[in-house]
Design a protein around this motif. Structure first.
Motif, PDB file in Angstrom:
ATOM      1  N   GLY B 198       0.843  -1.186   0.000  1.00 54.43           N
ATOM      2  CA  GLY B 198       0.000   0.000   0.000  1.00 54.43           C
ATOM      3  C   GLY B 198       0.871   1.227   0.000  1.00 54.43           C
ATOM      4  O   GLY B 198       2.091   1.133   0.129  1.00 54.43           O
ATOM      5  N   ARG B 199       0.272   2.409  -0.131  1.00 53.20           N
ATOM      6  CA  ARG B 199       1.095   3.617  -0.205  1.00 53.20           C
ATOM      7  C   ARG B 199       0.644   4.698   0.765  1.00 53.20           C
ATOM      8  O   ARG B 199       1.342   5.669   1.000  1.00 53.20           O
ATOM      9  N   ASP B 200      -0.564   4.540   1.347  1.00 57.15           N
ATOM     10  CA  ASP B 200      -1.124   5.644   2.129  1.00 57.15           C
ATOM     11  C   ASP B 200      -0.833   5.553   3.619  1.00 57.15           C
ATOM     12  O   ASP B 200      -0.681   6.575   4.280  1.00 57.15           O
ATOM     13  N   VAL B 201      -0.814   4.380   4.141  1.00 58.80           N
ATOM     14  CA  VAL B 201      -0.601   4.223   5.582  1.00 58.80           C
ATOM     15  C   VAL B 201      -0.033   2.816   5.827  1.00 58.80           C
ATOM     16  O   VAL B 201      -0.396   1.865   5.129  1.00 58.80           O
ATOM     17  N   SER B 202       0.883   2.712   6.814  1.00 59.81           N
ATOM     18  CA  SER B 202       1.436   1.397   7.177  1.00 59.81           C
ATOM     19  C   SER B 202       0.729   0.892   8.424  1.00 59.81           C
ATOM     20  O   SER B 202       0.696   1.579   9.444  1.00 59.81           O
ATOM     21  N   LYS B 245      11.412   1.209   5.734  1.00 61.80           N
ATOM     22  CA  LYS B 245      11.140   1.341   4.304  1.00 61.80           C
ATOM     23  C   LYS B 245       9.654   1.605   4.064  1.00 61.80           C
ATOM     24  O   LYS B 245       9.277   2.456   3.257  1.00 61.80           O
ATOM     25  N   SER B 246       8.815   0.898   4.809  1.00 60.75           N
ATOM     26  CA  SER B 246       7.374   1.107   4.672  1.00 60.75           C
ATOM     27  C   SER B 246       6.982   2.498   5.158  1.00 60.75           C
ATOM     28  O   SER B 246       6.188   3.195   4.522  1.00 60.75           O
ATOM     29  N   ALA B 247       7.560   2.909   6.278  1.00 64.12           N
ATOM     30  CA  ALA B 247       7.244   4.235   6.838  1.00 64.12           C
ATOM     31  C   ALA B 247       7.676   5.338   5.874  1.00 64.12           C
ATOM     32  O   ALA B 247       6.990   6.354   5.713  1.00 64.12           O
ATOM     33  N   GLU B 248       8.804   5.129   5.233  1.00 67.24           N
ATOM     34  CA  GLU B 248       9.315   6.113   4.287  1.00 67.24           C
ATOM     35  C   GLU B 248       8.356   6.278   3.114  1.00 67.24           C
ATOM     36  O   GLU B 248       8.123   7.363   2.615  1.00 67.24           O
ATOM     37  N   LYS B 249       7.749   5.144   2.734  1.00 70.96           N
ATOM     38  CA  LYS B 249       6.831   5.155   1.598  1.00 70.96           C
ATOM     39  C   LYS B 249       5.492   5.797   1.965  1.00 70.96           C
ATOM     40  O   LYS B 249       4.999   6.653   1.250  1.00 70.96           O
ATOM     41  N   THR B 250       4.921   5.407   3.099  1.00 70.68           N
ATOM     42  CA  THR B 250       3.550   5.842   3.405  1.00 70.68           C
ATOM     43  C   THR B 250       3.498   7.096   4.260  1.00 70.68           C
ATOM     44  O   THR B 250       2.476   7.777   4.297  1.00 70.68           O
ATOM     45  N   ARG B 251       4.570   7.368   4.997  1.00 70.68           N
ATOM     46  CA  ARG B 251       4.674   8.531   5.895  1.00 70.68           C
ATOM     47  C   ARG B 251       3.630   8.534   7.015  1.00 70.68           C
ATOM     48  O   ARG B 251       3.464   9.532   7.716  1.00 70.68           O
ATOM     49  N   HIS B 252       2.910   7.474   7.203  1.00 71.73           N
ATOM     50  CA  HIS B 252       1.927   7.370   8.297  1.00 71.73           C
ATOM     51  C   HIS B 252       1.950   5.937   8.824  1.00 71.73           C
ATOM     52  O   HIS B 252       1.788   4.997   8.046  1.00 71.73           O
ATOM     53  N   VAL B 253       2.145   5.801  10.119  1.00 69.86           N
ATOM     54  CA  VAL B 253       2.292   4.457  10.682  1.00 69.86           C
ATOM     55  C   VAL B 253       1.321   4.241  11.845  1.00 69.86           C
ATOM     56  O   VAL B 253       1.238   5.070  12.760  1.00 69.86           O
ATOM     57  N   ARG B 316      -8.147   8.394  11.245  1.00 66.90           N
ATOM     58  CA  ARG B 316      -7.844   9.470  12.190  1.00 66.90           C
ATOM     59  C   ARG B 316      -6.397   9.942  12.017  1.00 66.90           C
ATOM     60  O   ARG B 316      -6.114  11.130  12.003  1.00 66.90           O
ATOM     61  N   LEU B 317      -5.520   8.962  11.882  1.00 72.84           N
ATOM     62  CA  LEU B 317      -4.100   9.279  11.713  1.00 72.84           C
ATOM     63  C   LEU B 317      -3.900  10.150  10.476  1.00 72.84           C
ATOM     64  O   LEU B 317      -3.187  11.155  10.508  1.00 72.84           O
ATOM     65  N   LEU B 318      -4.586   9.785   9.393  1.00 75.11           N
ATOM     66  CA  LEU B 318      -4.414  10.524   8.143  1.00 75.11           C
ATOM     67  C   LEU B 318      -5.049  11.909   8.232  1.00 75.11           C
ATOM     68  O   LEU B 318      -4.522  12.885   7.705  1.00 75.11           O
ATOM     69  N   MET B 319      -6.189  11.997   8.936  1.00 74.56           N
ATOM     70  CA  MET B 319      -6.838  13.300   9.074  1.00 74.56           C
ATOM     71  C   MET B 319      -6.025  14.240   9.955  1.00 74.56           C
ATOM     72  O   MET B 319      -5.899  15.418   9.677  1.00 74.56           O
ATOM     73  N   ASP B 320      -5.477  13.694  11.023  1.00 71.70           N
ATOM     74  CA  ASP B 320      -4.709  14.521  11.956  1.00 71.70           C
ATOM     75  C   ASP B 320      -3.443  15.069  11.318  1.00 71.70           C
ATOM     76  O   ASP B 320      -2.887  16.064  11.757  1.00 71.70           O
ATOM     77  N   HIS B 321      -2.971  14.359  10.319  1.00 67.82           N
ATOM     78  CA  HIS B 321      -1.745  14.796   9.640  1.00 67.82           C
ATOM     79  C   HIS B 321      -2.120  15.067   8.203  1.00 67.82           C
ATOM     80  O   HIS B 321      -1.924  14.249   7.310  1.00 67.82           O
ATOM     81  N   SER B 322      -2.717  16.258   7.986  1.00 64.44           N
ATOM     82  CA  SER B 322      -3.501  16.513   6.776  1.00 64.44           C
ATOM     83  C   SER B 322      -2.657  16.802   5.547  1.00 64.44           C
ATOM     84  O   SER B 322      -3.198  17.069   4.494  1.00 64.44           O
ATOM     85  N   ASN B 323      -1.329  16.741   5.657  1.00 62.06           N
ATOM     86  CA  ASN B 323      -0.532  16.923   4.448  1.00 62.06           C
ATOM     87  C   ASN B 323      -0.702  15.749   3.488  1.00 62.06           C
ATOM     88  O   ASN B 323      -0.237  15.770   2.373  1.00 62.06           O
ATOM     89  N   HIS B 324      -1.416  14.721   4.007  1.00 67.28           N
ATOM     90  CA  HIS B 324      -1.674  13.585   3.119  1.00 67.28           C
ATOM     91  C   HIS B 324      -2.668  13.989   2.026  1.00 67.28           C
ATOM     92  O   HIS B 324      -3.674  14.636   2.299  1.00 67.28           O
ATOM     93  N   LYS B 325      -2.363  13.584   0.830  1.00 67.50           N
ATOM     94  CA  LYS B 325      -3.261  13.951  -0.271  1.00 67.50           C
ATOM     95  C   LYS B 325      -4.240  12.803  -0.521  1.00 67.50           C
ATOM     96  O   LYS B 325      -3.829  11.717  -0.901  1.00 67.50           O
ATOM     97  N   HIS B 326      -5.519  13.036  -0.235  1.00 63.72           N
ATOM     98  CA  HIS B 326      -6.491  12.075  -0.749  1.00 63.72           C
ATOM     99  C   HIS B 326      -7.876  12.671  -0.923  1.00 63.72           C
ATOM    100  O   HIS B 326      -8.023  13.872  -1.037  1.00 63.72           O
TER     101      HIS B 326
END
Lengths: 287, 326
Positions: B198-202, B245-253, B316-326
């Motif tokens: 995946g690419r959005d979250v680990s 490596k996974s964290a580097e890719k998804t930037r959210h863990v 929640r993780l992705l919303m709290d760190h909103s630099n994620h593009k989706h």
């Protein structure tokens, strides 16, 4: 190979006295450590290393050796001093006790010094480890190798000891010979006021052990008891060895305050003088 | 995407402890030095398969967990490969010091097996739901800590432990749980595995929670999010490279475990990200409290460890760190 030398009892007594002097010097130099127990155990350790155990100082991992587990790890100065006297390492190294980088850790660590069989200090676990070794040796039909374990009386407050006692009796581990250093003291005071152990003999017998009771400062008695223990096939054997804590040093004997303290310089000189003259029995200090 | 040979068809759920039981039997057949010791829970920890096959190499220690591990230390000292089993609450819960001194510091390769770990223990309640084992064992030098995700992996882990020269701890669970791996899925001590790309979250999970993370990833996919599932069966030594490596890719863990997040997998991942790659992190697990009696599914839901809660946590993780593009 085992070096079976024909030491006389007088030779061994002299050796035990030398070991006591080494203990005093080590402890004084280290500035910390336990005095009473190691001095009280010097005769038992002399008997074990110079008469009873099958071992080889030049080959500590010898596959045919007997195993000696020291459960009350705080008494390790007596083991170090005896090992140096038996030729495992130079006596000079004894003066590194408790120092940074030393193989002679404050409490024994198996990985640091060849010839130690376990890592110990936290009390109550030596008998179980000996039981595991005895079971393993039996599975491999290696019962000609004996497992000795030296333990303290105070550590018998620990429940782990009695768990091991039950298991060793259940499996009739007749290849274990346990020796309790019955010196009646522990850190907080006399054992019978800290947590009464008596009737200790009855307790071990009730747990299914064969009990021998001896004067643990009588080297001949220690050797005889170990011989006798080998003849008991139905049960594991507990030798309750009555010892004098601080044995050989008048001002330390029977005093629980010396359980966990080393002598200072003046006390060490006084102790060494007494040991050299065997409490005045020997007139010349050069004997 | 099945280079890992994960199960493609639904298999019958099986308790992870059964994988240990079968693995020990296999290890016993392969090596006559393997011995088993149990503290009055032989069938319960599934050591009975071994005990029945090799009665001469099985020792019943009674309800005495301190003795259990110290007898194990003695057996290892004379060349045996002892597996010592009880419930995780007592082994390593009760006998931690004996393990520390006579096994870890003494470097004897004893194989410690703690069963009935986690909320899946269910009705027995908080006393028996061991939630701190990963934390306390991970803190111990010279200890390998394993938490397989299913019975098939538990078998492999048990075989690997028998061949490993270090002291090991294996966490297993009581209840039947999904089987997500197959005989062909790779397992090596010290390795983590990407079970889903995946690419959005680990979703970094261990033990029983890996199957839940896989379910949560499916739910997230319906919401348009591609979750990567990183399965971490070895908590220690942890596989830095795969997780980073996974964290580097998804930037959210998000970490997911059936245990205390303090010091457990959550603690381990927080440490490694904090020091190497500061990354938004959410730790899902038991947050400094005990469990209670109940059915496993009720408990997982109550404590936020079912797939719904895991998916929500990822959102929640992705919303709290909103630099994620989706």
């Amino acid at each position: 190979m085992a070096k079976a030398k024909n030491y006389t009892i007088a030779d061994l007594e002299k050796r035990a006295n030398q070991i006591r002097m080494d203990i005093i010097k080590m402890l004084e130099h280290a500035g910390s450590g336990h005095s009473a127990g190691p001095l009280g155990l010097a005769d038992i350790f002399t008997a074990l290393y110079f008469k009873v155990l099958k071992h080889d100082p030049d080959n500590p991992d010898w596959e045919e050796r007997d195993i000696l587990v020291l459960s009350n790890g705080h008494c390790v100065p007596v083991r170090y001093a005896t090992m140096a006297n038996a030729g495992y390492f130079s006596k000079k190294e004894l003066m590194t006790l408790r120092q940074m980088g030393s193989r002679l850790q404050g409490h024994p660590e198996r990985l640091r010094l060849p010839g130690l069989e376990t890592t110990s200090g936290p009390l109550g676990s030596g008998l179980s480890q000996a039981a595991g070794m005895a079971l393993g040796l039996r599975m491999d039909k290696q019962q000609h190798r004996w497992v000795y374990v030296v333990m303290s009386d105070g550590e018998q407050d620990e429940g782990n000891i009695w768990e091991a006692a039950m298991l060793a009796a259940k499996y009739k581990l007749n290849n274990i010979i346990a020796i309790t250093d019955r010196n009646n003291i522990q850190i907080d005071g006399p054992t019978e006021s800290v947590m009464p152990l008596e009737n200790l003999r009855d307790k071990w017998e009730a747990f299914g052990w064969h009990v021998l009771e001896i004067d643990g400062n009588d080297i001949e008695a220690v050797i005889d008891a170990c011989q006798m223990a080998k003849a008991i096939v139905e049960k594991p054997v507990m030798i309750i060895a009555h010892t004098v804590p601080g044995k050989g040093v008048d001002f330390m004997e029977y005093d629980f305050h010396w359980h966990g303290s080393p002598p200072n310089h003046e006390q060490a000189i006084k102790a060494l003088k007494e040991l050299r003259t065997l409490g005045g029995k020997i007139r010349s200090e050069h004997e | 995407m099945n280079e890992l040979h994960l199960a493609t068809r639904q298999k019958e759920p099986e308790p992870i402890r059964r994988g240990f039981g079968m693995g020990l039997l296999e290890a016993g057949k392969a090596n006559e030095n393997v011995v088993g010791i149990c503290a009055d829970l032989t069938e319960s920890t599934n050591m009975h398969f071994f005990a029945e096959a090799f009665p001469d190499r099985f020792i019943e220690a009674g309800v005495a967990e301190q003795n259990l591990v110290t007898v194990g230390s003695g057996l290892a000292a004379v060349g045996k490969i002892p597996f010592v089993s009880s419930y995780a609450a007592f082994n390593p819960g009760r006998n931690w010091e004996q393990i520390r001194t006579t096994i870890a510091l003494n470097d004897q390769p004893v194989k410690i097996v703690g069963s009935h770990a986690g909320l899946y223990t269910g009705a027995d309640g908080a006393t028996h739901q061991m939630l701190e084992d990963l934390s306390i064992m991970r803190a111990m030098p010279n200890m390998v800590v394993l938490a397989p995700c299913d019975s098939v992996e538990a078998l492999k882990a048990t075989m690997a432990m028998a061949a490993d020269k270090r002291p090991n701890y294996l966490r297993v669970t009581r209840e039947a749980t999904p089987v997500i791996t197959t005989d062909h899925t790779p397992f090596q001590i010290g390795r983590a595995y990407i079970f889903r790309d995946g690419r959005d979250v680990s979703l970094v999970a261990t033990g029983t929670m890996t199957a839940k993370a896989m379910e949560a990833a499916k739910m997230l996919a319906k919401d348009g999010l591609q979750a990567e599932v990183v399965h971490v069966p070895t908590i220690k030594p942890i596989d830095y490279a795969t997780i980073l490596k996974s964290a580097e890719k998804t930037r959210h863990v998000a970490t997911i475990e059936e245990g205390q997040i303090n010091g457990g997998l959550g603690g381990a991942v927080a440490e490694l990200l904090g020091e190497n790659l500061p990354t938004p992190l959410l730790r899902v697990g038991m947050n400094d409290h005990f469990g209670e009696s109940g059915k496993p599914d009720e408990l997982l839901k109550h404590f936020g460890l079912d797939e719904n809660h895991i998916a929500m946590a990822a959102h929640r993780l992705l919303m709290d760190h909103s630099n994620h593009k989706h």
